[in-house]
Design a protein around this motif. Structure first.
Motif, PDB file in Angstrom:
ATOM      1  N   GLY A  95       0.783  -1.233   0.000  1.00 47.46           N
ATOM      2  CA  GLY A  95       0.000   0.000   0.000  1.00 47.46           C
ATOM      3  C   GLY A  95       0.811   1.277   0.000  1.00 47.46           C
ATOM      4  O   GLY A  95       0.253   2.364   0.038  1.00 47.46           O
ATOM      5  N   GLN A  96       2.118   1.174  -0.026  1.00 45.97           N
ATOM      6  CA  GLN A  96       2.959   2.381   0.017  1.00 45.97           C
ATOM      7  C   GLN A  96       3.635   2.595  -1.342  1.00 45.97           C
ATOM      8  O   GLN A  96       3.586   1.728  -2.188  1.00 45.97           O
ATOM      9  CB  GLN A  96       4.051   2.222   1.082  1.00 45.97           C
ATOM     10  CG  GLN A  96       3.577   1.652   2.398  1.00 45.97           C
ATOM     11  CD  GLN A  96       2.883   2.683   3.251  1.00 45.97           C
ATOM     12  OE1 GLN A  96       3.190   3.863   3.187  1.00 45.97           O
ATOM     13  NE2 GLN A  96       1.924   2.258   4.056  1.00 45.97           N
ATOM     14  N   ILE A  97       4.290   3.742  -1.479  1.00 43.56           N
ATOM     15  CA  ILE A  97       5.147   3.951  -2.640  1.00 43.56           C
ATOM     16  C   ILE A  97       6.535   3.445  -2.272  1.00 43.56           C
ATOM     17  O   ILE A  97       7.125   3.899  -1.293  1.00 43.56           O
ATOM     18  CB  ILE A  97       5.205   5.437  -3.034  1.00 43.56           C
ATOM     19  CG1 ILE A  97       3.820   5.898  -3.471  1.00 43.56           C
ATOM     20  CG2 ILE A  97       6.218   5.651  -4.137  1.00 43.56           C
ATOM     21  CD1 ILE A  97       3.744   7.355  -3.829  1.00 43.56           C
ATOM     22  N   THR A 119      10.303   3.308  -2.782  1.00 41.17           N
ATOM     23  CA  THR A 119      11.354   4.050  -3.493  1.00 41.17           C
ATOM     24  C   THR A 119      12.685   3.323  -3.369  1.00 41.17           C
ATOM     25  O   THR A 119      12.927   2.620  -2.394  1.00 41.17           O
ATOM     26  CB  THR A 119      11.517   5.468  -2.926  1.00 41.17           C
ATOM     27  OG1 THR A 119      11.658   5.367  -1.527  1.00 41.17           O
ATOM     28  CG2 THR A 119      10.326   6.328  -3.241  1.00 41.17           C
ATOM     29  N   ASN A 155      12.298   6.748  -9.758  1.00 47.50           N
ATOM     30  CA  ASN A 155      12.982   5.974  -8.719  1.00 47.50           C
ATOM     31  C   ASN A 155      11.998   5.444  -7.685  1.00 47.50           C
ATOM     32  O   ASN A 155      12.274   5.469  -6.482  1.00 47.50           O
ATOM     33  CB  ASN A 155      14.045   6.812  -8.006  1.00 47.50           C
ATOM     34  CG  ASN A 155      15.152   7.195  -8.941  1.00 47.50           C
ATOM     35  OD1 ASN A 155      15.516   6.420  -9.821  1.00 47.50           O
ATOM     36  ND2 ASN A 155      15.666   8.392  -8.788  1.00 47.50           N
ATOM     37  N   ASP A 160       4.812   3.492  -7.748  1.00 44.17           N
ATOM     38  CA  ASP A 160       3.571   4.056  -7.217  1.00 44.17           C
ATOM     39  C   ASP A 160       2.415   3.227  -7.766  1.00 44.17           C
ATOM     40  O   ASP A 160       1.848   3.551  -8.802  1.00 44.17           O
ATOM     41  CB  ASP A 160       3.482   5.526  -7.643  1.00 44.17           C
ATOM     42  CG  ASP A 160       2.232   6.211  -7.119  1.00 44.17           C
ATOM     43  OD1 ASP A 160       1.427   5.531  -6.468  1.00 44.17           O
ATOM     44  OD2 ASP A 160       2.076   7.414  -7.363  1.00 44.17           O
ATOM     45  N   ASN A 211      -1.002   4.803  -8.942  1.00 44.20           N
ATOM     46  CA  ASN A 211      -1.152   5.764 -10.026  1.00 44.20           C
ATOM     47  C   ASN A 211      -0.421   5.433 -11.319  1.00 44.20           C
ATOM     48  O   ASN A 211      -0.785   5.950 -12.362  1.00 44.20           O
ATOM     49  CB  ASN A 211      -0.664   7.145  -9.566  1.00 44.20           C
ATOM     50  CG  ASN A 211      -1.519   7.667  -8.436  1.00 44.20           C
ATOM     51  OD1 ASN A 211      -2.730   7.772  -8.579  1.00 44.20           O
ATOM     52  ND2 ASN A 211      -0.905   7.944  -7.309  1.00 44.20           N
ATOM     53  N   VAL A 212       0.625   4.604 -11.258  1.00 42.04           N
ATOM     54  CA  VAL A 212       1.401   4.408 -12.474  1.00 42.04           C
ATOM     55  C   VAL A 212       0.543   3.698 -13.529  1.00 42.04           C
ATOM     56  O   VAL A 212      -0.173   2.749 -13.237  1.00 42.04           O
ATOM     57  CB  VAL A 212       2.706   3.625 -12.193  1.00 42.04           C
ATOM     58  CG1 VAL A 212       2.434   2.187 -11.844  1.00 42.04           C
ATOM     59  CG2 VAL A 212       3.633   3.720 -13.384  1.00 42.04           C
TER      60      VAL A 212
END
Lengths: 340, 310
Positions: free
Chosen positions: A155-157, A159, A247, A250, A253-254
């Motif tokens: 559930g997170q982005i 990186t 980097n 997401d 949204n991606v």
């Protein structure tokens, strides 16, 4: 290539197919040049080229990759709605591998691509072997795929810092963004495979009439499966460059709604959604039209709330330009007006 | 007897053991973002600090789960119910049910569309104030002519409209600061980078003095675009944003960004304040309580990042 084919190519260019999408693109560029005379300027700085044309090509890369796969799937009479979600999955797979483990870049890329191929395999199997309508079969993965990606990312982005991987999204080769080279590579390989072998013919045959081509001895199921594998591959690559670009992965949204842009590009290129005749170069022209439009909206400084409206109007105009019936009606009206 | 009623019964028994203390039921959206996780943790910690028993329900982004949780809370006869709604509509029936059982309901964060009489109060961030605080930082730190580019949030979203309004309200009073470019980047990192690139083409990059992004994600994308264009984000172009996510604190610690206004996840204290006041018989509670987070700069970024990335 002999002179005869190049002659017929020039003739084809003038007579049909290419002329209207090209005209639309030129019109848009002229409009931009009127707004800003330096719109098409390119300059060389810090070992790479900068400028709007480079940006347009660079930013259109994900949709261009999707459109290459989508063109072939649509030519077989199918459609793939899941490409945006597959982008999210491939991005999530790569990001998590880069963060959690110490594996080589090659392994990460193979895993990313493999996840896309697996998705393509699922879609292809559902469509060609289970006989499920393509729009429904791929809708399944469109919805669940994003969920899977979110699950992978918790559930997170996610990186990461990895120079080699980032290079795929924002690096340059010979001054040109790597993304543009990747699109060119995939384009050339798919074009060679589809146009220099009988594969393209098989695809068109299956798209025109699936059962007739089966009686001719074409394995229509395998052809369809191949098409979905290709979209899976292209979507995974698009997901990889999108993740490399920022980097991070997401998953929310991606690639969101990019399947629609890819389908639009194919249609702008003049292909019929019912299948049959296809042209990857024309679809890529469609991609350029969409991205030029996006860039125009961004650099023109119009209020954000008009974005979608402007985009819709421009797309309708381009489609009308391509419609034979519409052009005939317009010239008919003009003729009437001249006579009266 | 199915599992659900069994679970409810056992919860009932549990809650009866703790009759003396206040019991609050909280239907949270889920855990879709880092911000949400912080918000949930704050609710838990603040409850522990005050000796309040918190019954926590993670609704996994589904309103149906939230309504089921609230129904369970009513059956448990909790002292108050807190809802962080997933969506705006569809709350009236369950709120009526709570009202019939005389249990006060507090709405957190997102808004709902229901009769105001059906809930005690709503506590939410003041987006306008966030924009104001962001602009004030710029005003204080930039006396010269300053051309600002703006990355807006999703068109039509409350956060985007209000943050923009707050920011503009402040800079309108200062002639040296003007917004020269403004475009939506839909609150996402990918779009933030893409739109910032187009700004850097359309304007002379050296003439841009600051970037104002409606959230940290877009700012982080834009920072990469600025870096790739050969400029130094945080120095050549100042970066101003809202939210306060860990990645952004890291960027500030590395000198790539300048300031962020935290989207306040500390909703626990004001929530329990209201509940305790109400249970003591205080009925003079406003229908909307606004909170805003603090302004964070590079000065404390490194230590804040340590705190938040654990």
């Amino acid at each position: 290539m002999n002179t005869e084919t190049s002659h017929s190519f020039a003739e084809r260019l003038l007579k049909s197919r290419y002329i209207w999408p090209l005209a639309a693109l030129l019109l848009m560029l002229i409009f931009n040049l009127l707004l800003d005379a330096s719109f098409l300027d390119i300059h060389f700085d810090n070992g790479r080229f900068y400028g709007n044309p480079i940006d347009i090509l660079h930013r259109s890369a994900p949709v261009a990759l999707l459109a290459i796969g989508m063109t072939v799937v649509i030519a077989t009479g199918g459609i793939d709605l899941s490409v945006g979600a597959v982008m999210a999955i491939a991005g999530a797979v790569c990001a998590n591998l880069l963060v959690a483990t110490d594996v080589s870049l090659f392994t990460v890329l193979v895993a990313g691509i493999a996840s896309g191929l697996l998705c393509g395999l699922i879609n292809g199997a559902l469509v060609s072997y289970m006989g499920i309508q393509p729009i429904i079969a791929t809708l399944l993965l469109m919805v669940t795929g994003r969920g899977i990606a979110q699950l992978l990312n918790d559930g997170q982005i996610v990186t990461f810092q990895h120079a080699g991987f980032s290079w795929l999204g924002s690096g340059t080769l010979l001054g040109i963004p790597v993304t543009i080279w990747l699109v060119l590579l995939v384009f050339i390989i798919s074009q060679l495979m589809l146009r220099r072998t009988a594969l393209g013919l098989f695809v068109e045959a299956v798209g025109c009439n699936s059962s007739a081509s089966r009686y001719l001895g074409i394995n229509d199921r395998t052809v369809k499966l191949m098409a979905y594998l290709l979209t899976g591959f292209c979507a995974a690559l698009a997901g990889i460059i999108s993740a490399a670009d920022i980097n991070g992965s997401d998953a929310n949204n991606v690639g969101l709604w990019l399947e629609l842009d890819a389908i639009l590009a194919v249609v702008l290129g003049g292909a019929a959604l019912s299948g049959g005749r296809f042209s990857i170069p024309l679809s890529l022209l469609g991609v350029l039209i969409i991205q030029t439009l996006n860039t125009t909206i961004m650099v023109s400084g119009m209020p954000s709330k008009l974005n979608l409206l402007i985009k819709a109007l421009a797309v309708v105009l381009v489609l009308l330009l391509q419609s034979d019936i519409f052009r005939k009606q317009i010239s008919g009206l003009a003729g009437k007006w001249r006579h009266s | 007897m199915n599992i659900k009623t069994l679970a409810m019964m056992s919860l009932l028994l549990l809650s009866q053991n703790a009759m003396a203390e206040i019991v609050v039921g909280f239907a949270q959206v889920g855990s879709e973002s880092g911000w949400r996780t912080n918000f949930s943790n704050d609710m838990r910690e603040e409850a522990k600090r005050r000796g309040i028993t918190l019954k926590f329900a993670d609704s996994q982004q589904q309103q149906a789960n939230q309504i089921r949780a609230v129904r369970t809370f009513i059956a448990m006869r909790v002292d108050a119910i807190v809802i962080a709604p997933v969506v705006e509509t569809g709350w009236t029936p369950i709120l009526r049910q709570a009202q019939r059982s005389d249990i006060p309901v507090i709405i957190l964060d997102r808004n709902i569309r229901a009769d105001e009489d059906l809930y005690l109060t709503r506590i939410a961030s003041d987006f306008v104030e966030e924009g104001v605080k962001a602009a004030q930082w710029l005003v204080e730190n930039e006396q010269d002519e300053c051309r600002v580019v703006e990355l807006q949030g999703t068109v039509g979203s409350t956060a985007a409209i209000d943050r923009g309004t707050g920011f503009n309200r402040v800079i309108d009073k200062h002639d040296n600061i003007t917004i020269v470019r403004s475009q939506t980047a839909e609150f996402t990192r990918n779009r933030g980078k893409e739109v910032m690139e187009s700004f850097l083409r359309a304007e002379d990059p050296n003439s841009i003095c600051a970037l104002w992004a409606h959230n940290d994600e877009m700012a982080l994308g834009a920072i990469q675009a600025i870096k790739e264009s050969g400029l130094a984000p945080g120095e050549d172009i100042k970066v101003i944003s809202v939210d306060g996510i860990p990645d952004y604190f890291l960027a500030m610690a590395n000198g790539l960004a300048n300031v962020t206004v935290e989207l306040d996840p500390h909703l626990g204290a004001p929530t329990y304040d209201v509940i305790q006041r109400y249970l003591k018989g205080d009925t003079d509670i406003p229908k909307l309580i606004r909170t805003t987070g603090d302004v964070y700069t590079q000065a404390t970024a490194a230590e804040e990042y340590q705190k938040r990335s654990q």
